[in-house]
Design an enzyme around this catalytic site. Structure first.
Site, PDB file in Angstrom:
ATOM      1  N   TRP A  92       0.856  -1.187   0.000  1.00  0.00           N
ATOM      2  CA  TRP A  92       0.000   0.000   0.000  1.00  0.00           C
ATOM      3  C   TRP A  92       0.893   1.238   0.000  1.00  0.00           C
ATOM      4  O   TRP A  92       1.839   1.333   0.783  1.00  0.00           O
ATOM      5  CB  TRP A  92      -0.904  -0.043   1.233  1.00  0.00           C
TER       6      TRP A  92
ATOM      7  N   ASP B 210      -1.055  -5.436   9.275  1.00  0.00           N
ATOM      8  CA  ASP B 210      -2.001  -4.399   8.866  1.00  0.00           C
ATOM      9  C   ASP B 210      -3.269  -5.128   8.423  1.00  0.00           C
ATOM     10  O   ASP B 210      -3.261  -5.854   7.422  1.00  0.00           O
ATOM     11  CB  ASP B 210      -1.416  -3.576   7.715  1.00  0.00           C
TER      12      ASP B 210
ATOM     13  N   LYS C 243     -13.430  -0.098   5.526  1.00  0.00           N
ATOM     14  CA  LYS C 243     -14.033  -0.923   4.480  1.00  0.00           C
ATOM     15  C   LYS C 243     -15.154  -1.790   5.026  1.00  0.00           C
ATOM     16  O   LYS C 243     -16.282  -1.756   4.523  1.00  0.00           O
ATOM     17  CB  LYS C 243     -12.978  -1.817   3.809  1.00  0.00           C
TER      18      LYS C 243
END
Length: 347
Positions: free
Chosen positions: A75, A156, A192
């Site tokens: 990311w 993560d 999300k």
């Protein structure tokens, strides 16, 4: 006049207690020994980004000189976060362009070669940007090597429940490492899976060797957070606590996540079917089905992605990543035609 410290709308520095409780239980399971033995320090952070940044400051202060290993690719904000935290980082091999899959041997070799006591940043599920995750057997081997090298795993977790549709399946990698008795860090985000992007809701969790260590770690995380942002937001934290803490709402949420994950899996299958039916070159497109989550690494290079945009008006990142969450079943055939044309007619 109300003084700042008297405003009852402020949360404590560590966040909403009910949020921290359900967040830890969601990630590790309510009966996990790390929770029962009070070996877990959980602090509410500003979504995943803020939680990672808080952890970065913690590493910089209490593990001076320690390096963070980051997957290649990862990311985009990971590097910014550790640069800003003044934490040195290097990359380990992850993506294999030849197979459009995991370079597992390269990953293991790079983790082995890293200085002992490094932090290894791992995507708990639905690796961003590739959508390529290790298998359960590969996770076991990764844990073996990290344990042998006395590294500290740093997860993560941005898509729990949103990747496979199962909260437990998507937390399996984290729980595996915790079950081995390792000390580890986990950054979480609810952007999300609960759609709380604008509320900035997440947490940093630190699994420690003892309850005393967890108490001290939590105290130091609060000490870092105080001058950084003082207090986390309350409204999204209450939403999480209410949804996860109420059996009826919790079951409704799980059903919706399963539906969303299923829709993305359906789009993956449709795209794969169109690619294999249309492409007569014999190319193996099965990597589309092996990947998981919102994203897919198509293997397209920069010139090919430009062809996708300029000729087909399909807009994607230059590294070949597409977001399957934005793809409908009706558009799969068109996307398939665009990918095949770009693969075979642009070098």
């Amino acid at each position: 006049m109300i003084e700042r410290g008297e405003n009852k709308e402020y949360l404590p520095i560590e966040g909403l207690a009910a949020f921290n409780k359900v967040t830890a239980e969601l990630l590790f399971g309510a009966d996990n020994p790390v929770i029962k033995q009070q070996r877990l320090a959980t602090v509410q952070g500003l979504s995943g980004t803020g939680s990672l940044r808080l952890a970065g400051a913690f590493i910089e202060r209490y593990f001076p000189g320690a390096k963070v290993l980051i997957s290649s690719p990862t990311w985009g904000n990971h590097k910014n976060i550790f640069n800003d935290s003044r934490v040195p980082w290097s990359e380990y091999r992850y993506y294999d362009p030849k197979t459009v899959g995991l370079d597992f041997e390269g990953m293991i070799a790079d983790i082995k070669a890293a200085p002992e006591g490094s932090f290894v940043l791992l995507h708990g599920c639905a690796h961003n940007p590739t959508g390529i995750d290790p298998t359960p057997e590969q996770w076991e081997k990764i844990a073996d090597v990290i344990q042998e090298k006395n590294h500290i795993p740093f997860f993560d977790v941005a898509y729990q429940g949103f990747a496979s549709g199962s909260l437990d399946t998507d937390a399996a990698s984290v729980r595996l490492f915790a079950a081995r008795g390792l000390e580890l860090l986990v950054a979480q985000s609810y952007s999300k899976n609960l759609g709380l992007y604008a509320e900035r809701i997440g947490a940093i969790n630190v699994v420690c060797a003892s309850s005393d260590a967890a108490t001290r770690v939590k105290s130091q995380l609060k000490r870092i957070a105080r001058p950084m942002y003082s207090n986390p937001p309350i409204h999204g934290a209450r939403i999480v606590a209410n949804v996860v803490g109420d059996p009826a709402l919790f079951n409704e949420w799980k059903a919706e996540m399963e539906m969303m994950a299923g829709r993305i899996k359906g789009v993956r299958q449709k795209l794969y079917d169109n690619l294999t039916a249309t492409d007569k070159s014999g190319k193996d497109w099965s990597f589309i089905l092996k990947q998981i989550g919102m994203f897919s690494f198509t293997g397209l290079n920069k010139a090919q992605t430009e062809n996708m945009t300029n000729k087909w008006h399909v807009y994607m990142t230059k590294d070949g990543r597409i977001s399957l969450a934005g793809l409908s079943l009706a558009k799969c055939e068109y996307l398939s035609d665009a990918i095949i044309d770009s693969y075979h007619n642009v070098s």
